[in-house]
Scaffold this motif. Structure first.
Motif, PDB file in Angstrom:
ATOM      1  N   TYR A  29       7.671 -14.010  18.097  1.00 19.96           N
ATOM      2  CA  TYR A  29       8.284 -13.020  18.982  1.00 19.96           C
ATOM      3  C   TYR A  29       8.821 -11.816  18.206  1.00 19.96           C
ATOM      4  CZ  TYR A  29      11.361 -10.881  22.391  1.00 19.96           C
ATOM      5  OH  TYR A  29      11.980  -9.981  23.213  1.00 19.96           O
ATOM      6  N   GLU A  30       9.472 -12.046  17.090  1.00 24.35           N
ATOM      7  CA  GLU A  30      10.078 -10.957  16.332  1.00 24.35           C
ATOM      8  C   GLU A  30       9.012 -10.001  15.794  1.00 24.35           C
ATOM      9  OE1 GLU A  30      10.951 -14.190  15.983  1.00 24.35           O
ATOM     10  OE2 GLU A  30      12.915 -14.034  16.947  1.00 24.35           O
ATOM     11  N   ASP A  31       7.943 -10.549  15.235  1.00 23.42           N
ATOM     12  CA  ASP A  31       6.859  -9.695  14.748  1.00 23.42           C
ATOM     13  C   ASP A  31       6.192  -8.955  15.904  1.00 23.42           C
ATOM     14  OD1 ASP A  31       7.314 -10.439  12.143  1.00 23.42           O
ATOM     15  OD2 ASP A  31       5.725 -11.958  12.103  1.00 23.42           O
ATOM     16  N   ALA A  32       6.064  -9.636  17.034  1.00 25.43           N
ATOM     17  CA  ALA A  32       5.472  -8.990  18.216  1.00 25.43           C
ATOM     18  C   ALA A  32       6.311  -7.794  18.654  1.00 25.43           C
ATOM     19  CB  ALA A  32       5.338  -9.998  19.359  1.00 25.43           C
ATOM     20  N   GLU A  33       7.620  -7.937  18.607  1.00 24.79           N
ATOM     21  CA  GLU A  33       8.495  -6.816  18.981  1.00 24.79           C
ATOM     22  C   GLU A  33       8.368  -5.659  17.991  1.00 24.79           C
ATOM     23  OE1 GLU A  33      10.420  -6.220  21.815  1.00 24.79           O
ATOM     24  OE2 GLU A  33       9.202  -7.914  22.475  1.00 24.79           O
ATOM     25  N   ASP A  34       8.217  -5.961  16.720  1.00 25.53           N
ATOM     26  CA  ASP A  34       8.017  -4.901  15.718  1.00 25.53           C
ATOM     27  C   ASP A  34       6.730  -4.134  15.996  1.00 25.53           C
ATOM     28  OD1 ASP A  34      10.343  -5.603  14.424  1.00 25.53           O
ATOM     29  OD2 ASP A  34       9.341  -6.717  12.807  1.00 25.53           O
ATOM     30  N   ILE A  35       5.672  -4.862  16.269  1.00 20.46           N
ATOM     31  CA  ILE A  35       4.391  -4.211  16.555  1.00 20.46           C
ATOM     32  C   ILE A  35       4.476  -3.432  17.860  1.00 20.46           C
ATOM     33  CG2 ILE A  35       1.939  -4.604  17.060  1.00 20.46           C
ATOM     34  CD1 ILE A  35       2.758  -4.981  14.086  1.00 20.46           C
ATOM     35  N   PHE A  36       5.160  -3.977  18.850  1.00 21.03           N
ATOM     36  CA  PHE A  36       5.368  -3.287  20.125  1.00 21.03           C
ATOM     37  C   PHE A  36       5.964  -1.902  19.873  1.00 21.03           C
ATOM     38  CE2 PHE A  36       8.058  -2.186  23.735  1.00 21.03           C
ATOM     39  CZ  PHE A  36       7.231  -2.396  24.813  1.00 21.03           C
ATOM     40  N   GLN A  37       7.011  -1.850  19.065  1.00 21.34           N
ATOM     41  CA  GLN A  37       7.652  -0.572  18.764  1.00 21.34           C
ATOM     42  C   GLN A  37       6.710   0.353  18.006  1.00 21.34           C
ATOM     43  OE1 GLN A  37      11.374  -1.257  16.776  1.00 21.34           O
ATOM     44  NE2 GLN A  37      12.183  -2.476  18.467  1.00 21.34           N
ATOM     45  N   THR A  38       5.955  -0.189  17.085  1.00 24.24           N
ATOM     46  CA  THR A  38       5.009   0.610  16.316  1.00 24.24           C
ATOM     47  C   THR A  38       3.953   1.237  17.213  1.00 24.24           C
ATOM     48  OG1 THR A  38       5.327  -0.802  14.384  1.00 24.24           O
ATOM     49  CG2 THR A  38       3.308   0.520  14.439  1.00 24.24           C
ATOM     50  N   VAL A  39       3.412   0.436  18.130  1.00 18.81           N
ATOM     51  CA  VAL A  39       2.359   0.921  19.025  1.00 18.81           C
ATOM     52  C   VAL A  39       2.866   2.075  19.884  1.00 18.81           C
ATOM     53  CG1 VAL A  39       0.951   0.303  21.040  1.00 18.81           C
ATOM     54  CG2 VAL A  39       1.062  -1.230  19.074  1.00 18.81           C
ATOM     55  N   PHE A  40       4.031   1.911  20.468  1.00 17.00           N
ATOM     56  CA  PHE A  40       4.518   2.960  21.360  1.00 17.00           C
ATOM     57  C   PHE A  40       5.061   4.165  20.597  1.00 17.00           C
ATOM     58  CE2 PHE A  40       4.108  -0.520  24.373  1.00 17.00           C
ATOM     59  CZ  PHE A  40       3.326   0.129  25.322  1.00 17.00           C
ATOM     60  N   LEU A  41       5.474   3.980  19.351  1.00 22.79           N
ATOM     61  CA  LEU A  41       5.830   5.121  18.521  1.00 22.79           C
ATOM     62  C   LEU A  41       4.573   5.943  18.223  1.00 22.79           C
ATOM     63  CD1 LEU A  41       7.880   6.727  16.868  1.00 22.79           C
ATOM     64  CD2 LEU A  41       7.416   5.184  14.955  1.00 22.79           C
ATOM     65  N   LYS A  42       3.483   5.266  17.876  1.00 31.19           N
ATOM     66  CA  LYS A  42       2.215   5.971  17.646  1.00 31.19           C
ATOM     67  C   LYS A  42       1.760   6.678  18.916  1.00 31.19           C
ATOM     68  CE  LYS A  42       0.453   3.176  13.862  1.00 31.19           C
ATOM     69  NZ  LYS A  42      -0.602   2.292  13.372  1.00 31.19           N
ATOM     70  N   TYR A  43       1.977   6.041  20.068  1.00 31.02           N
ATOM     71  CA  TYR A  43       1.610   6.654  21.347  1.00 31.02           C
ATOM     72  C   TYR A  43       2.399   7.953  21.561  1.00 31.02           C
ATOM     73  CZ  TYR A  43       1.074   7.412  26.337  1.00 31.02           C
ATOM     74  OH  TYR A  43       0.822   7.981  27.565  1.00 31.02           O
ATOM     75  N   VAL A  44       3.701   7.900  21.339  1.00 31.65           N
ATOM     76  CA  VAL A  44       4.558   9.069  21.551  1.00 31.65           C
ATOM     77  C   VAL A  44       4.180  10.194  20.588  1.00 31.65           C
ATOM     78  CG1 VAL A  44       6.929   9.915  21.323  1.00 31.65           C
ATOM     79  CG2 VAL A  44       6.487   7.798  22.539  1.00 31.65           C
ATOM     80  N   LEU A  45       3.839   9.855  19.364  1.00 31.12           N
ATOM     81  CA  LEU A  45       3.516  10.861  18.360  1.00 31.12           C
ATOM     82  C   LEU A  45       2.101  11.424  18.495  1.00 31.12           C
ATOM     83  CD1 LEU A  45       5.230   9.242  15.252  1.00 31.12           C
ATOM     84  CD2 LEU A  45       6.090  11.099  16.710  1.00 31.12           C
ATOM     85  N   ARG A  46       1.268  10.788  19.280  1.00 30.41           N
ATOM     86  CA  ARG A  46      -0.112  11.253  19.456  1.00 30.41           C
ATOM     87  C   ARG A  46      -0.098  12.547  20.261  1.00 30.41           C
ATOM     88  NH1 ARG A  46      -5.661   9.256  20.075  1.00 30.41           N
ATOM     89  NH2 ARG A  46      -6.613  10.429  21.766  1.00 30.41           N
ATOM     90  N   SER A  47      -0.696  13.586  19.709  1.00 29.11           N
ATOM     91  CA  SER A  47      -0.687  14.883  20.385  1.00 29.11           C
ATOM     92  C   SER A  47      -1.948  15.119  21.218  1.00 29.11           C
ATOM     93  CB  SER A  47      -0.521  16.007  19.360  1.00 29.11           C
ATOM     94  OG  SER A  47      -1.556  15.944  18.413  1.00 29.11           O
ATOM     95  N   GLU A  48      -3.021  14.450  20.889  1.00 30.52           N
ATOM     96  CA  GLU A  48      -4.273  14.653  21.609  1.00 30.52           C
ATOM     97  C   GLU A  48      -4.213  13.969  22.980  1.00 30.52           C
ATOM     98  OE1 GLU A  48      -7.184  12.917  19.016  1.00 30.52           O
ATOM     99  OE2 GLU A  48      -6.216  13.868  17.304  1.00 30.52           O
ATOM    100  N   PRO A  49      -4.710  14.637  24.026  1.00 27.81           N
ATOM    101  CA  PRO A  49      -4.708  13.999  25.353  1.00 27.81           C
ATOM    102  C   PRO A  49      -5.816  12.939  25.452  1.00 27.81           C
ATOM    103  CG  PRO A  49      -5.729  16.158  25.469  1.00 27.81           C
ATOM    104  CD  PRO A  49      -5.214  16.003  24.061  1.00 27.81           C
ATOM    105  N   PHE A  50      -5.636  12.002  26.358  1.00 29.38           N
ATOM    106  CA  PHE A  50      -6.641  10.973  26.591  1.00 29.38           C
ATOM    107  C   PHE A  50      -7.627  11.480  27.636  1.00 29.38           C
ATOM    108  CE2 PHE A  50      -2.963   8.553  25.094  1.00 29.38           C
ATOM    109  CZ  PHE A  50      -3.554   7.835  24.065  1.00 29.38           C
ATOM    110  N   ASP A  51      -8.882  11.037  27.525  1.00 26.36           N
ATOM    111  CA  ASP A  51      -9.920  11.464  28.455  1.00 26.36           C
ATOM    112  C   ASP A  51      -9.701  10.884  29.842  1.00 26.36           C
ATOM    113  OD1 ASP A  51     -11.080  12.752  26.296  1.00 26.36           O
ATOM    114  OD2 ASP A  51     -12.489  11.112  25.896  1.00 26.36           O
ATOM    115  N   SER A  52      -9.176   9.663  29.904  1.00 21.87           N
ATOM    116  CA  SER A  52      -9.003   8.971  31.181  1.00 21.87           C
ATOM    117  C   SER A  52      -7.984   7.854  30.991  1.00 21.87           C
ATOM    118  CB  SER A  52     -10.343   8.376  31.629  1.00 21.87           C
ATOM    119  OG  SER A  52     -10.766   7.379  30.715  1.00 21.87           O
ATOM    120  N   PRO A  53      -7.526   7.247  32.087  1.00 20.73           N
ATOM    121  CA  PRO A  53      -6.630   6.094  31.954  1.00 20.73           C
ATOM    122  C   PRO A  53      -7.285   4.933  31.194  1.00 20.73           C
ATOM    123  CG  PRO A  53      -6.536   6.944  34.183  1.00 20.73           C
ATOM    124  CD  PRO A  53      -7.644   7.678  33.477  1.00 20.73           C
TER     125      PRO A  53
END
Length: 161
Positions: A29-53
């Motif tokens: 669980y603890e490692d999963a939470e770390d990765i969770f934060q990493t994934v959404f941090l990368k999402y927030v920092l991504r400047s390029e728009p997505f083509d679709s959902p």
């Protein structure tokens, strides 16, 4: 960089999926939470728009899988022992996992990914191939082998009951 509203929407929409993928890979669980934060941090920092959902979801899955694999390969991870392994489980503690989930979690990583994406997220083999950067026929083969492994493992469990 994404706005706070975009980040909140993505977290609300994909949080459960990201946590499940992390738990399938990391079983912690603890490692999963770390990765969770990493994934959404990368999402927030991504400047390029997505083509679709669908592109956005596939990107989040790919980033999550890669982050989990990176953590599993890390020097720190290979030199440590989880606290859960040091503490014995009490005899009277009930099992909270089903036999099927345990069997899926025991599969090698190459099988876990395709089983999860196919059966839980509902992706087809060609879609899984694009997400994991594998040939669709390879995905079909991995699914067939995973089903055979699960069948073998679960036959013994069911016969014992």
């Amino acid at each position: 960089m994404k706005s706070e509203e975009e980040a909140g929407r993505a977290i609300e929409q994909y949080a459960d999926m990201v946590r499940r993928i992390c738990m399938i890979h990391l079983k912690n669980y603890e490692d999963a939470e770390d990765i969770f934060q990493t994934v959404f941090l990368k999402y927030v920092l991504r400047s390029e728009p997505f083509d679709s959902p669908e592109h956005e979801k596939a990107w989040i899955i790919r980033v999550t899988v890669n982050a989990c694999r990176d953590l599993l390969k890390s020097f720190f991870r290979s030199r440590t022992v989880a606290l859960d392994q040091l503490i014995e489980k009490p005899q009277d503690m009930p099992e909270d996992h089903s036999d099927i989930l345990e069997a899926v979690l025991e599969l090698p990583a190459r099988f876990r990914d395709v089983v999860y994406l196919h059966y839980y997220e509902g992706y087809s083999a060609p879609e899984i191939g694009r997400i994991l950067k594998k040939n669709a026929n390879t995905v079909y083969t991995l699914l067939a082998r995973a089903r055979q492994l699960l069948k073998t493992r679960l036959e013994g469990v069911i016969e014992d009951e």
